[in-house]
Write an enzyme that holds these catalytic residues in place. Structure first.
Site, short mmCIF file in Angstrom:
data_model
loop_
_atom_site.label_atom_id
_atom_site.label_comp_id
_atom_site.label_asym_id
_atom_site.label_seq_id
_atom_site.Cartn_x
_atom_site.Cartn_y
_atom_site.Cartn_z
N LYS A 1 -64.75 -47.01 -80.12
CA LYS A 1 -65.76 -46.97 -79.07
C LYS A 1 -67.12 -46.52 -79.63
O LYS A 1 -68.17 -47.05 -79.25
CB LYS A 1 -65.30 -46.04 -77.95
N SER B 1 -60.17 -45.08 -68.77
CA SER B 1 -61.25 -44.47 -69.56
C SER B 1 -62.64 -44.73 -69.00
O SER B 1 -63.61 -44.17 -69.50
CB SER B 1 -61.18 -44.96 -71.01
#
Length: 801
Positions: free
Chosen positions: A750, A707
């Site tokens: 996140k 990611s």
């Protein structure tokens, strides 16, 4: 009708009690015996001289012979049959040497038989059988006994003494009175007569007795008798030993019986149940348990075994423990589900804030359960970072359903027997923890929480996760087999709830059996509301404070959450609130009067220097630095990825304890930069003239995953172009060599981390747009979310200015 011998110890005394000098009732031996006389065949007995014994006479020929003897001179020749089973013996079936006897008395029995008392007079040998009907007659030749000598050699004297001593031993071993009998034997000095007296009362085979009868020499005859005496002593000694052992066993058994009877009496006085009462109570308990047919069959079998065992034996203890488990397990007891959907919703809302997905799933289950009572229990798996309330949610579900709750931790479990139990052949065997939890719950349909299912291990003792495959399969757990019980148990009514921090370590086959429900981290506003509604009242109560004793405004709670904790869950926040309550409790214990008001200024005095700054975002980033977002089992986090270039030969270095996937993302970022160098205004030859070093701070922490791909590209382009990246921008997404941005996980966590670090914008893959539905609206208002599909879009967004 057969002839039988009837000989008792009285006969022995009578025979041995005759005076050797002819006094008493003994008949004197006649001067001459008839040359021809009737023959009386007898079975399994040999008659010796001086022997007085009763005989039963039943065969027709034998009765006729006795009548003939009584009609003449009362003498009759007694011969022993060679074969006992012969009913009508012929002369060939009889031994040729026998004893001439005098019929002393005769008595007719009601059944037609005769009982005669005879006394041996002389040995005799048959010279000729003269008739076989109506009874057998024979010519006989008396065998004269040698006259005994008055002087004995040492050997003869020793043999006489040995015979007497062996006879005394036999009498002693058999427990017979020996003084009178030994007095008679000691007074007999004639070896022939002594051997006949002893032989007539020894238990010998017919062949051995006949051999002694046919032996004429007195000392030879006494030798044969002595050999039989030695054998009889050995037999009598062994018999006495066996009897002694049997008596000891009987004495021990009688002692045990006496002690057990005393224990029963003591139990009765104390009002406790006796062994028989315990078995009766156990039998009644088995009847009341409502066992299924197969289980009832096995229980009855074990109960019969228990009833036949000694109650103090180890095997009886094993069987009793097994039956106790059978009785204690709930085979038909169930909790009645609370099917009031509104009430269940109210309970869930009271115990937990938000968690709408979980609450909706439980209410759906209750609704279906209300419409279909026979439905099987679901297998739910709550996945999320620590401290978000997975375990406590299980208790709330049980309370909402009105069911019993039991929790078992699977973390670190390595033995398959923990799930399936041990077989009863092992010492200390017990059922597995699943069956134990059912027993503790006391119902067939509890809420059973399997905590930390992602932390199960495996080694040489087996794989517990494989044993869970049957437990967590609604199609199989209808007849779950525990090794200890060895009978099927229905787990289909149990509601299983598993908890895990990550799914990666759960075997695919086990994960496939579970319905996964993710519990993301909490936003600041959610933490504030949970702290106000649950954490603060609980900590105040546990630390001895009343609600009115403490005043903690919302800004202060937010300050504690921001500056002293940084987590997806609530454990550290509750710990810090508890620390504040303890310090206020001390002030109250020292005599200060409340209420105690905590302000933003006094928080630092109570908790110390803040662990985290409220705003860690750098105002400006130097070229080569970009802010990325990562997901961990403990929530989201922010990564500052640094890239720098230096003169060299195009070497790419990566540091910061990066994993293989992250290193490959760095290589893909470099390849993309080389392919787009001209369009981005980068020297196309940079890969040959410059070395590139990519570093991720917090080098002691392992980092991996795809990611960070677009963050690596952005940091690399920033370093190559000398352009700074906007400091208020964070990003996440996987890249391909073609420049596509692929979706990643943990979007809500996140974004939470980005907001907590003061970011104003966040870049995510376009395919993650659907995940924004899980992000609360209040959180989305605090940050701008930008979605991209291609890496070419990032540079225009990332450049500062």
């Amino acid at each position: 009708m057969s002839d039988e011998k009837e000989l008792t110890i009285n006969d022995l005394s009578e025979a041995l009690g005759q005076s050797p000098d002819g006094e008493g009732d003994e008949f004197e031996k006649p001067a001459e015996l008839p040359a021809e006389m009737p023959v009386l065949p007898v079975r399994d007995i040999v008659v010796f001289n001086y022997m007085i014994l009763p005989l039963f006479v039943g065969r027709d020929k034998s009765v006729a012979a006795v009548d003939a003897a009584l009609g003449s001179d009362r003498y009759i020749l007694i011969l022993t049959q060679r074969e006992e089973k012969t009913d009508d013996p012929t002369p060939a079936d009889l031994y040729e040497v026998g004893t001439v006897a005098m019929i002393m008395r005769m008595l007719k029995m009601p059944d037609g038989r005769l009982k005669v008392l005879v006394q041996g007079i002389s040995r005799a040998r048959v010279t000729e059988f003269t008739a076989v009907a109506p009874y057998t007659t024979a010519r006989v030749e008396p065998i004269e006994e040698p006259e005994p000598s008055e002087e004995f050699t040492l050997e003869q004297e020793a043999l006489l003494r040995a015979s007497r001593e062996q006879s005394e031993k036999i009498l002693t071993l058999r427990g017979l009175p020996s003084s009178d009998i030994m007095g008679v034997l000691n007074s007999v000095n004639d070896p022939g007569r002594l051997s006949d007296l002893i032989a007539s009362n020894l238990r010998m085979k017919v062949e051995d007795a006949q051999r002694i009868l046919e032996c004429i020499a007195p000392m030879d005859r006494l030798n044969l008798v002595n050999e039989q005496l030695v054998k009889e002593v050995e037999v009598a000694s062994m018999q006495a030993k066996i009897q002694s052992m049997a008596k000891e066993g009987m004495d021990r058994a009688q002692k045990d019986f006496f002690l057990r009877e005393q224990m029963k009496a003591i139990r009765r006085e104390l009002g406790e149940a006796e062994d028989g009462d315990e078995l009766d109570e156990l039998a009644r308990a088995l009847e009341r348990a409502g066992l299924p047919v197969e289980v009832k069959k096995e229980a009855d079998k074990q109960f019969k075994r228990l009833a036949s065992m000694h109650p103090d034996s180890s095997e009886a203890t094993v069987v009793r423990t097994y039956l106790d488990w059978i009785v204690d397990l709930p085979w038909k007891t169930r909790s009645r589900d609370r099917l009031d959907i509104k009430k269940a919703r109210q309970i869930l809302d009271e115990d937990h804030y938000d968690l709408e997905k979980v609450k909706e799933r439980i209410l759906e289950y209750l609704s279906v359960r209300k419409l279909n009572p026979k439905m099987k229990g679901p297998i739910l798996c709550f996945v999320g970072p620590p401290g978000v309330g997975k375990t406590s949610l299980g208790r709330s579900i049980a309370r909402a359903l009105g069911r019993k709750f039991n929790r078992m931790s699977l973390g670190g479990m390595r033995d398959e027997a923990e799930i399936r139990g041990h077989r009863r052949t092992y010492i200390g065997a017990m059922p597995g923890r699943i069956i134990q939890a059912i027993k503790q719950a006391g119902t067939m349909n509890p809420v059973l929480m399997l905590d930390e299912v992602d932390k199960i291990g495996s080694d040489f003792r087996g794989d517990p996760s494989s044993a869970l495959l049957e437990v967590l399969d609604p199609e199989q757990n209808v007849a779950f087999s525990d090794h200890y019980l060895n009978v099927p148990y229905d787990l289909s009514k149990v509601m299983f709830i598993c908890t895990a921090n990550v799914l990666d370590t759960i075997p695919a086959a086990l994960l496939d059996r579970m319905e996964v429900i993710r519990l993301p981290g909490y936003t600041e506003q959610e933490k504030l509301k949970i702290a106000r509604r649950y954490l603060l009242p609980r900590q105040a109560r546990e630390n001895g404070l009343k609600p009115r004793d403490i005043s903690l405004p919302d800004p202060v709670l937010l300050k504690i959450a921001r500056e002293y904790t940084r987590e997806a869950g609530l454990r550290n926040l509750e710990r810090e609130i508890g620390s504040v309550c303890r310090k206020l409790a001390r002030r109250k214990a020292e005599g200060e009067k409340g209420p105690f008001r905590v302000t933003a200024q006094t928080v630092q005095k109570l908790l110390g220097v803040p662990t985290y700054l409220e705003d860690e975002r750098e105002k400006e980033l130097v070229p080569g630095v970009a802010v990325g977002l990562a997901w961990t089992p403990y929530g989201g986090s922010v990564l500052h990825i640094e890239a720098t270039t230096m003169p060299g030969k195009g070497t790419l270095m990566t540091t910061g304890k990066l994993g293989e996937v992250m290193k490959e993302s760095a290589q893909a970022a470099l390849s993309y930069a080389r392919s787009r160098a001209t369009a981005l205004g980068i020297d196309p030859d940079f890969a040959e003239k410059r070395d590139i070093h990519i570093h991720v701070p917090a080098g002691a922490t392992p980092k991996d995953g795809p990611s960070a791909g677009i963050t690596l590209v952005t940091a690399l382009l920033s370093a190559l172009t000398g352009t700074s990246v906007a400091s208020d921008l964070a990003m996440t997404g996987e890249i391909t060599l073609r420049g596509r941005v692929l979706p990643v996980g943990g979007i809500k966590e996140k974004i939470l981390a980005a907001v907590a670090h003061g970011m104003k914008r966040v870049v995510i893959p376009a395919q993650n747009r659907k995940d924004l539905e899980d992000v609360p609206a209040e959180l989305r208002r605090k940050i701008e979310v930008i979605t991209i599909e291609h890496i070419d879009e990032i540079w225009a967004i990332a450049k500062a200015g």
